[in-house]
Design a protein around this motif. Structure first.
Motif, short mmCIF file in Angstrom:
data_model
loop_
_atom_site.label_atom_id
_atom_site.label_comp_id
_atom_site.label_asym_id
_atom_site.label_seq_id
_atom_site.Cartn_x
_atom_site.Cartn_y
_atom_site.Cartn_z
N GLY A 194 10.19 47.05 45.37
CA GLY A 194 11.15 46.51 46.32
C GLY A 194 10.64 46.67 47.73
N PRO A 195 11.34 46.08 48.70
CA PRO A 195 10.86 46.13 50.08
C PRO A 195 10.83 47.55 50.65
CG PRO A 195 13.02 45.08 49.94
CD PRO A 195 12.54 45.28 48.54
N HIS A 196 11.62 48.46 50.05
CA HIS A 196 11.66 49.81 50.62
C HIS A 196 10.83 50.80 49.82
CE1 HIS A 196 14.59 48.17 53.24
NE2 HIS A 196 15.39 47.88 52.25
N THR A 197 10.17 50.31 48.76
CA THR A 197 9.34 51.21 47.97
C THR A 197 8.10 51.56 48.78
OG1 THR A 197 10.00 49.80 46.17
CG2 THR A 197 8.39 51.50 45.65
N SER A 198 7.57 52.75 48.51
CA SER A 198 6.35 53.16 49.21
C SER A 198 5.25 53.46 48.21
CB SER A 198 6.60 54.45 50.01
OG SER A 198 7.57 54.23 51.00
N ILE A 199 4.02 53.32 48.66
CA ILE A 199 2.90 53.91 47.95
C ILE A 199 2.17 54.82 48.94
CG2 ILE A 199 2.57 52.01 46.31
CD1 ILE A 199 0.00 51.36 48.02
N VAL A 200 1.54 55.85 48.42
CA VAL A 200 0.71 56.71 49.25
C VAL A 200 -0.75 56.34 49.00
CG1 VAL A 200 -0.19 59.08 49.48
CG2 VAL A 200 2.29 58.65 49.53
N VAL A 201 -1.49 56.10 50.07
CA VAL A 201 -2.93 55.86 49.99
C VAL A 201 -3.61 56.99 50.76
CG1 VAL A 201 -4.83 54.34 50.70
CG2 VAL A 201 -2.69 53.35 49.87
N THR A 202 -4.62 57.61 50.18
CA THR A 202 -5.38 58.62 50.93
C THR A 202 -6.74 58.03 51.31
OG1 THR A 202 -6.53 59.64 49.06
CG2 THR A 202 -4.29 60.44 49.53
N GLY A 203 -7.23 58.44 52.47
CA GLY A 203 -8.55 57.96 52.90
C GLY A 203 -8.55 56.52 53.38
N GLY A 204 -7.41 56.05 53.89
CA GLY A 204 -7.28 54.64 54.28
C GLY A 204 -7.97 54.26 55.57
N ALA A 205 -8.52 55.24 56.30
CA ALA A 205 -9.25 54.88 57.53
C ALA A 205 -10.75 54.76 57.26
CB ALA A 205 -9.00 55.92 58.62
N GLY A 206 -11.14 54.94 56.00
CA GLY A 206 -12.54 54.82 55.63
C GLY A 206 -12.88 53.37 55.29
N ARG A 238 7.71 64.28 49.20
CA ARG A 238 9.18 64.46 49.25
C ARG A 238 9.81 63.46 50.23
NH1 ARG A 238 9.84 69.28 52.11
NH2 ARG A 238 9.91 67.81 53.84
N ASP A 239 9.19 63.28 51.38
CA ASP A 239 9.80 62.45 52.43
C ASP A 239 9.73 60.97 52.10
OD1 ASP A 239 10.26 64.79 53.72
OD2 ASP A 239 8.73 64.51 55.28
N TYR A 240 8.62 60.51 51.50
CA TYR A 240 8.43 59.07 51.32
C TYR A 240 8.67 58.59 49.90
CZ TYR A 240 6.61 59.14 56.05
OH TYR A 240 6.49 59.29 57.41
N ARG A 241 8.77 59.50 48.94
CA ARG A 241 9.08 59.16 47.55
C ARG A 241 8.28 57.94 47.04
NH1 ARG A 241 12.80 61.67 45.17
NH2 ARG A 241 13.29 59.97 43.74
N PRO A 242 6.96 58.04 47.01
CA PRO A 242 6.15 56.88 46.61
C PRO A 242 6.29 56.54 45.12
CG PRO A 242 4.76 58.83 46.76
CD PRO A 242 6.12 59.23 47.28
N ALA A 243 6.08 55.25 44.81
CA ALA A 243 6.06 54.79 43.42
C ALA A 243 4.68 54.95 42.81
CB ALA A 243 6.49 53.33 43.36
#
Ligand SMILES: NC(=O)c1ccc[n+]([C@@H]2O[C@H](COP(=O)([O-])OP(=O)(O)OC[C@H]3O[C@@H](n4cnc5c(N)ncnc54)[C@H](O)[C@@H]3O)[C@@H](O)[C@H]2O)c1
Length: 348
Positions: free
Chosen positions: A3-15, A75-80
């Motif tokens: 959904g539009p409010h779902t989040s994913i976490v990406v690590t190392g995204g500035a590489g 905890r704060d962003y609750r990624p899918a």
């Protein structure tokens, strides 16, 4: 699902791969991208450009080995889902400083897996079964391939460099978290990537920059080491594919079947720069064979069938991708200056 409010976490995204993936996700998918990066010498804000101000992009500066930080982010962003790219990645640096690679690639991966497991256990059952932890590994974990050999998902791990060993350790941990706790981990082993925004310490951008300046082009040993070159955009589609369709606990290999020797890649780069700069130079004459990297693997090649069975295929041929990559660097001299400044200031 997303959904539009779902989040994913990406690590190392500035590489290198991460900055393409963040853009790719914002363009093709609807989730918010919560991006955790330590901004080491290899992580540049400039690589994110317009994505930095995108309303669905949040940059959290920090170390994936920081358990408290990662627990707070989850905890704060609750990624899918989590896509774990953050790593120390340069083989030569791993030969000089192995413990730095163990911190980022082993402790960092273990900490993130641990915090992801704590978080995942608190989700409801539908969220738990939809959740994916995508681990970016590498074809280097399998060691050197024989002339006709292609690694596949069953190939044993036999890493030869400290970098490859630290990535293999991350894979072992990911496998253990799947088997022990049920965390739905999917591992992707891409081959050598190339494309825009890769640090000019890696073969292709290093040679483009040196050839552009008509400086010597140092080639390790005889230069006949073979690599399968995957365009970074194709790596991004491979990551999306395994996240959406990959089976938990499985490993998928991504290659483009574009296998060339390092020397032939350098020669192509020389030709492309000679044509573009049209200055009468023959850059091929700048090639200098230097002492080989210790333990240098001769050949990497993978069988991507299981990923292709999920509907993925690479879209960029080396014949199109390499000229496009050369053009990108020639058109982004400010990015080269920033990357070299970072290499000199923070990468030393
Ligand atoms: N580039 C390739 O050809 C290739 C091929 C196969 C697999 N991979 C894997 O893909 C991933 C991305 O590779 P890349 O080439 O984009 O790497 P990169 O070196 O360009 O970028 C790595 C990023 O990770 C960040 N980082 C490093 N340590 C960190 C830490 N402890 N905490 C948080 N962030 C940290 C850096 O700041 C940087 O932004 C890596 O896991 C790498 O092993 C890369």
């Amino acid at each position: 699902m997303a959904g539009p409010h779902t989040s994913i976490v990406v690590t190392g995204g500035a590489g290198f791969i991460g900055s393409s993936l963040v853009r790719h996700w914002l363009k093709h998918e609807s989730e918010r991208v919560i991006h955790v990066d330590k901004l080491t010498y290899a992580g540049l804000r400039l690589s994110l450009e317009e994505a930095l101000d995108h309303p669905r992009h949040v940059l959290v500066e920090g170390d994936v080995a920081d358990a408290r930080l990662m627990a707070d982010v989850l905890r704060d962003y609750r990624p899918a889902a989590i896509i774990h790219l953050a790593a120390e990645t340069h083989v030569d640096r791993s030969i000089d400083q192995p413990p730095r690679f163990v911190h980022a690639n082993v402790l960092g991966t273990c900490t993130l897996l641990d915090q992801a497991t704590n978080y995942w256990r608190q989700l409801n059952s539908a969220e738990r079964s939809a959740f994916r932890f995508v681990l970016a590994s590498t074809d280097e974990v399998f060691g050197s391939a024989e002339a006709d050999e292609r690694f596949d998902a069953q190939s044993p791990l036999a890493p030869n460099s400290p970098y490859a060993a630290s990535k293999a350790a991350g894979e072992h941990l990911a496998r253990a978290f799947f088997h022990t706790y049920g965390l739905p981990v999917v591992t992707l082993n891409p081959t050598n990537n190339y494309g825009p925004r890769q640090m000019p310490e890696k073969l292709i951008p290093r040679m483009i920059v040196a050839a552009w300046r008509c400086q010597p082009l140092p080639v390790y040993g005889d230069g006949l080491q073979q690599r399968d070159w995957l365009h970074v955009e194709d790596c991004c589609t491979a990551i999306r594919t395994v996240l959406r369709r990959g089976a938990a606990g499985r490993r998928y290999l991504a290659g483009a079947d574009q296998i060339f020797s390092n020397l032939s890649v350098v020669e192509r780069i020389c030709r492309l720069l000679d044509e573009r700069l049209d200055d009468g130079n023959s850059r091929r004459t700048l090639v200098r064979h230097v002492a080989d990297r210790p333990g240098h693997d001769r050949r990497y090649a993978v069988d991507s069938r299981s990923l292709r069975d999920l509907g993925w295929s690479p879209a960029v041929s080396f014949d199109a991708g390499l000229p496009g990559t050369v053009d990108w660097y020639l058109q982004n001299l400010d990015w080269i200056a920033a990357a070299e400044e970072s290499l000199g200031r923070r990468g030393a």
